[in-house]
Motif scaffolding. Structure first.
Motif, mmCIF file in Angstrom:
data_model
loop_
_atom_site.group_PDB
_atom_site.id
_atom_site.type_symbol
_atom_site.label_atom_id
_atom_site.label_comp_id
_atom_site.label_asym_id
_atom_site.label_seq_id
_atom_site.Cartn_x
_atom_site.Cartn_y
_atom_site.Cartn_z
ATOM 1 N N LEU A 51 53.530 6.125 69.486
ATOM 2 C CA LEU A 51 52.558 5.429 70.331
ATOM 3 C C LEU A 51 51.428 4.858 69.479
ATOM 4 O O LEU A 51 50.314 4.652 69.954
ATOM 5 C CB LEU A 51 52.006 6.379 71.398
ATOM 6 N N THR A 103 51.062 -0.164 72.085
ATOM 7 C CA THR A 103 50.719 1.054 72.818
ATOM 8 C C THR A 103 49.310 1.585 72.547
ATOM 9 O O THR A 103 48.835 2.459 73.269
ATOM 10 C CB THR A 103 51.716 2.177 72.494
ATOM 11 N N ALA A 123 46.483 4.663 73.409
ATOM 12 C CA ALA A 123 47.304 5.415 74.361
ATOM 13 C C ALA A 123 46.448 6.495 75.011
ATOM 14 O O ALA A 123 46.510 7.668 74.649
ATOM 15 C CB ALA A 123 48.508 6.026 73.658
ATOM 16 N N PRO A 176 49.483 9.409 77.536
ATOM 17 C CA PRO A 176 50.781 9.221 76.870
ATOM 18 C C PRO A 176 51.903 8.764 77.796
ATOM 19 O O PRO A 176 52.706 7.904 77.418
ATOM 20 C CB PRO A 176 51.067 10.608 76.282
ATOM 21 N N ALA A 195 51.458 5.098 78.622
ATOM 22 C CA ALA A 195 51.786 4.282 77.448
ATOM 23 C C ALA A 195 53.297 4.205 77.255
ATOM 24 O O ALA A 195 53.846 3.147 76.940
ATOM 25 C CB ALA A 195 51.121 4.865 76.205
ATOM 26 N N LEU A 196 53.975 5.334 77.454
ATOM 27 C CA LEU A 196 55.426 5.378 77.284
ATOM 28 C C LEU A 196 56.129 4.481 78.292
ATOM 29 O O LEU A 196 57.013 3.693 77.937
ATOM 30 C CB LEU A 196 55.915 6.821 77.444
ATOM 31 N N ALA A 232 55.504 0.978 75.938
ATOM 32 C CA ALA A 232 56.403 1.208 74.797
ATOM 33 C C ALA A 232 57.698 0.412 74.921
ATOM 34 O O ALA A 232 58.132 0.048 76.022
ATOM 35 C CB ALA A 232 56.712 2.696 74.670
ATOM 36 N N ASP A 279 59.841 1.221 69.388
ATOM 37 C CA ASP A 279 58.895 2.308 69.138
ATOM 38 C C ASP A 279 59.591 3.659 68.977
ATOM 39 O O ASP A 279 58.944 4.645 68.620
ATOM 40 C CB ASP A 279 57.875 2.395 70.276
#
Length: 206
Positions: free
Chosen positions: A144, A149, A152, A155, A158-159, A163, A167
């Motif tokens: 990240l 991202t 972040a 998390p 962001a994922l 992402a 990544d």
């Protein structure tokens, strides 16, 4: 219509759901059918990009989850989904539900990440998956730290929302690295691409 059954009730009458069952798509299911799927412990595998590309509609994922159905996430095949990217599937799944329900809180990042991981493991009878001594080391590491991202703050958000496949840095299956530091270790990527292009020439129309 001719026989007074929907596909779900017909399969139930035939005894299909008497064994562990995974039902793909389930785009057009009624509330009654959702309750039946939950009662029979059927897992629904949602394939949002494939459904969108084919114009089939979208599965009522939020309603299925509310009914107690285990909903996992899939990509479907390359014929109806050019990419096999689970990060894209998570993003599409969440955004489609938000758009369809006009609700920005629908299918949040943590829930859709669970669909892509824990719920799929449950569907395959693998039980709870965790990182611990004695457990199979089936692990995907995602950086990240990229420009897509950072920052972040959360998390999971962001994922799911930022992402990309690029990544993903490492993939382990049963403790063996298949991808390490972004490099495939078990196949020759350039050789595979070369063979695909050459074989395509023998089957593609002129």
């Amino acid at each position: 219509k001719n026989w007074g059954h929907s596909p779900v009730t017909a399969l139930d009458d035939l005894g299909v759901f008497s064994v562990p069952t995974i039902a793909a798509h389930c785009v057009h299911v009624s509330e009654e059918e959702m309750r039946l799927l939950a009662q029979r412990s059927v897992t629904v595998v949602h394939c949002p990009k494939s459904n969108a590309k084919l114009g089939n509609g979208h599965a009522p994922v939020v309603s299925l989850l509310s009914a107690g159905v285990n909903v996992a996430l899939g990509t479907d095949g390359a014929a109806s989904n050019n990419g096999q990217d689970m990060l894209e599937e998570m993003r599409m799944a969440s955004l489609l539900q938000k758009a369809a329900l006009e609700d920005p809180t629908a299918l949040p990042a943590r829930q859709v990440a669970r669909m892509a991981t824990e719920n799929g493991a449950d569907a395959l009878g693998m039980g709870a998956r965790r990182i611990a001594v004695g457990e199979d080391a089936d692990i995907v590491l995602v950086s990240l730290d990229g420009v897509d991202t950072v920052p972040a703050y959360e998390p999971f958000s962001a994922l799911v929302y930022a992402a990309h496949a690029s990544d993903v840095t490492d993939v382990l299956v049963a403790g063996e690295f298949l991808l390490r530091d972004g490099e495939l270790l078990t196949i020759d990527e350039e050789r595979v691409k070369y063979e695909v292009v050459n074989r395509l020439g023998s089957i593609a129309p002129n």
